[in-house]
Design a protein around this motif. Structure first.
Motif, short mmCIF file in Angstrom:
data_model
loop_
_atom_site.label_atom_id
_atom_site.label_comp_id
_atom_site.label_asym_id
_atom_site.label_seq_id
_atom_site.Cartn_x
_atom_site.Cartn_y
_atom_site.Cartn_z
N MET A 28 0.85 -1.19 -0.19
CA MET A 28 0.02 -0.05 -0.17
C MET A 28 0.93 1.24 -0.02
O MET A 28 2.03 1.33 0.57
N VAL A 29 0.35 2.07 -0.72
CA VAL A 29 0.82 3.68 -0.64
C VAL A 29 0.11 4.64 -0.17
O VAL A 29 -1.08 4.41 -0.38
N LEU A 30 0.66 5.55 0.35
CA LEU A 30 -0.04 6.97 0.71
C LEU A 30 0.21 7.80 0.01
O LEU A 30 1.29 8.33 -0.38
N THR A 31 -0.91 8.23 -0.79
CA THR A 31 -0.74 9.32 -1.81
C THR A 31 -1.95 10.10 -1.63
O THR A 31 -2.74 10.12 -0.53
N LEU A 32 -2.12 11.17 -2.37
CA LEU A 32 -3.05 12.25 -2.05
C LEU A 32 -4.56 12.23 -2.59
O LEU A 32 -4.17 12.33 -3.97
N PHE A 33 -5.36 12.17 -1.93
CA PHE A 33 -6.89 12.24 -2.46
C PHE A 33 -7.58 12.94 -1.26
O PHE A 33 -7.53 12.58 -0.33
N TRP A 34 -8.26 13.89 -1.81
CA TRP A 34 -8.96 15.14 -0.91
C TRP A 34 -10.53 14.87 -1.31
O TRP A 34 -11.08 14.71 -2.28
N MET A 59 4.85 9.73 -3.09
CA MET A 59 4.08 8.68 -2.37
C MET A 59 5.08 8.09 -1.14
O MET A 59 6.05 8.20 -1.29
N MET A 60 4.39 8.10 -0.16
CA MET A 60 5.00 7.22 0.99
C MET A 60 4.79 5.90 0.78
O MET A 60 3.68 5.26 0.95
N LEU A 61 6.05 5.05 0.89
CA LEU A 61 5.94 3.50 1.07
C LEU A 61 6.56 3.03 2.06
O LEU A 61 7.74 3.02 2.33
N PRO A 62 5.78 2.37 2.95
CA PRO A 62 6.19 2.00 4.17
C PRO A 62 6.81 0.69 3.76
O PRO A 62 6.79 0.02 2.93
N ILE A 74 13.66 0.67 -6.97
CA ILE A 74 12.26 0.75 -7.11
C ILE A 74 11.73 0.31 -8.50
O ILE A 74 12.17 0.89 -9.40
N VAL A 75 10.94 -0.48 -8.60
CA VAL A 75 10.18 -1.00 -9.82
C VAL A 75 8.57 -0.82 -9.75
O VAL A 75 8.12 -1.21 -8.65
N GLN A 76 8.18 0.19 -10.75
CA GLN A 76 6.70 0.44 -10.40
C GLN A 76 5.98 -0.13 -11.64
O GLN A 76 6.47 0.33 -12.95
N GLN A 77 5.37 -0.85 -11.51
CA GLN A 77 4.45 -1.55 -12.56
C GLN A 77 3.39 -0.69 -13.28
O GLN A 77 2.71 -0.11 -12.52
N ILE A 95 -1.32 0.64 -8.06
CA ILE A 95 0.11 1.07 -8.36
C ILE A 95 1.05 0.04 -7.87
O ILE A 95 1.60 0.52 -6.85
N PRO A 96 1.15 -1.21 -8.38
CA PRO A 96 1.98 -2.04 -7.63
C PRO A 96 3.43 -1.51 -7.72
O PRO A 96 3.92 -1.02 -8.76
N ILE A 97 4.09 -1.50 -6.33
CA ILE A 97 5.67 -1.02 -6.57
C ILE A 97 6.24 -2.19 -5.74
O ILE A 97 5.80 -2.78 -4.56
N LYS A 98 7.61 -2.38 -6.08
CA LYS A 98 8.32 -3.09 -5.40
C LYS A 98 9.81 -2.80 -5.45
O LYS A 98 10.05 -2.12 -6.40
N VAL A 99 10.56 -3.25 -4.40
CA VAL A 99 12.14 -3.16 -4.59
C VAL A 99 12.66 -4.29 -5.05
O VAL A 99 12.21 -5.67 -4.63
N VAL A 100 13.55 -4.17 -5.86
CA VAL A 100 14.37 -5.66 -6.58
C VAL A 100 15.87 -5.34 -6.32
O VAL A 100 16.17 -4.10 -6.36
N ALA A 101 16.45 -6.43 -6.30
CA ALA A 101 17.97 -6.40 -6.03
C ALA A 101 18.56 -5.84 -7.62
O ALA A 101 18.28 -6.48 -8.53
#
Length: 391
Positions: A1-7, A146-149, A164-167, A175-181
């Motif tokens: 999950m990511v924290l983004t801006l929605f008002w 985006m804040m990425l826990p 960081i790889v963003q699908q 927005i699937p996001i992951k860290v890869v080596a």
């Protein structure tokens, strides 16, 4: 999950505050969302937010004396600008909140002051990533903070072992996001990401740390004819009259945006380019006496450090000596010497004082490195000129 801006719809008044904000204050927008989630009872994000640091080591939280200890005017300007923004923004936010009904209050009735706004902005600037948002009509993407826990626990390195790889999936709003080596990582080794090829001003302002021997660090100078006249005289360069260029030189300075109604006078020394290209071109042109020779070269050539003495060895040596003299002047603007800084660090100081001293010390080392590089080039050109004369 990511924290983004929605008002919510009723919160559009906050968005209007952003219309004229400078780009470097982007973190405040997501910071407001962070404060909203922090105040919300049962927020999905509470486990993450509760583990965020209570304080940050960015300069807006430095004591006044430690801000002064930075000793570098461009950074002092940015720190003061951010502090003024927080105080002004506090008033703007209060004005919007004062007429809201309790059920509509985005922060659960909690007051929002400059301190909490500064905390939120610092939490975002030091931890958020600016990744791809929606696709624009031209096929590119806008960038969304985006804040990425967990991912935001990775440290910085200019030689990272991860990325960081963003699908890219237009139909997936999560927005699937992951860290890869990026290479083999040994057990217990930290995960390292490159936060960006930034100078120490930005690392300290946004992240609260300083990179030693930062290859992207630089100093800002103002293009000023009188200052250049003084530097050239100190360097023993024959009077080029930087402050009174010839009409044909003024024309080229206009093309370089140093002359005219809206000139851009900020230049830099250091970093990968070593010398700001516009600045180098201006020096070469102003130190030249033959208009026809100058006009044989385009601006890209004149602005390139790799273009070896396009206007002759004497011109190149004079330009480099003038820059070296400017570096000496820049060093003289620091109230303390490097040895004094190192002595203070050995004595033991507070965390913010240590950061301020480390910052200004690295600036001085960077200026000295520029001087050494240019001095080496001067010696090389001088030896070539001597060999040519003897031949």
């Amino acid at each position: 999950m990511v924290l983004t801006l929605f008002w919510p719809i009723w919160f559009t008044e906050f968005l209007t505050l952003w219309k004229d904000l400078a780009e470097e204050l982007w973190a405040m927008k997501l910071g407001l969302k962070l404060l909203q989630e922090r105040a919300k009872v049962g927020s999905y994000w509470w486990p993450y937010i509760s583990n965020l640091p209570e304080t940050y080591s960015v300069p807006i939280f430095f004591p006044g004396e430690d801000i002064k200890s930075l000793q570098y005017a461009p950074l002092l300007h940015q720190v003061n600008k951010r502090c003024r923004f927080l105080l002004d923004f506090e008033q703007e936010v209060r004005h919007i909140l004062e007429d809201l009904k309790p059920d509509d209050h985005p922060f659960g009735g909690q007051s929002v002051d400059a301190s909490s706004l500064g905390w939120a902005m610092s939490a975002v600037s030091s931890r958020a990533f600016r990744l791809h948002g929606k696709m624009l009509p031209d096929g590119t993407h806008n960038y969304v903070p985006m804040m990425l826990p967990l991912i935001d626990m990775c440290n910085h390195s200019f030689i990272p072992n991860s990325e960081i790889v963003q699908q890219q999936d237009a139909g997936n709003l999560k927005i699937p996001i992951k860290v890869v080596a990026a290479r083999v990582i040994k057990q217990n080794d930290p995960l390292l990401l490159n936060y960006g090829c930034l100078n120490n001003d930005l690392f300290l302002l946004d992240y609260g740390f300083v990179i030693h021997s930062n290859p992207y660090d630089c100093i800002e100078l103002r293009y000023d004819g009188a200052l250049l006249d003084a530097a050239s005289m100190a360097a023993g360069v024959s009077s080029p009259s930087f402050s009174a260029p010839a009409p044909w030189q003024e024309d080229i300075l206009s093309q370089l945006n140093f002359y005219g109604e809206t000139p851009i006078l900020k230049v830099s020394l250091g970093g990968p380019k070593l010398v700001d290209g516009r600045f180098l071109a201006a020096l070469r042109v102003l130190l030249a006496t033959d208009m026809d020779t100058v006009h044989k070269h385009d601006l890209n050539t004149l602005a390139s450090l790799s273009a070896e003495a396009p206007l002759g060895i004497a011109n190149e040596v004079a330009a480099f000596r003038t820059i070296i003299a400017l570096c000496v002047i820049a060093l003289g603007h620091f109230p303390t010497k490097i040895m004094e800084d190192e002595s203070l660090l050995k004595e033991g100081v507070s965390g913010s004082t240590e950061l301020a001293i480390q910052f200004r010390r690295q600036k001085k080392y960077m200026i000295i490195d520029v001087m050494r590089d240019l001095t080496r080039r001067v010696k090389l050109f001088s030896s070539k000129e001597e060999a040519t004369a003897q031949g």
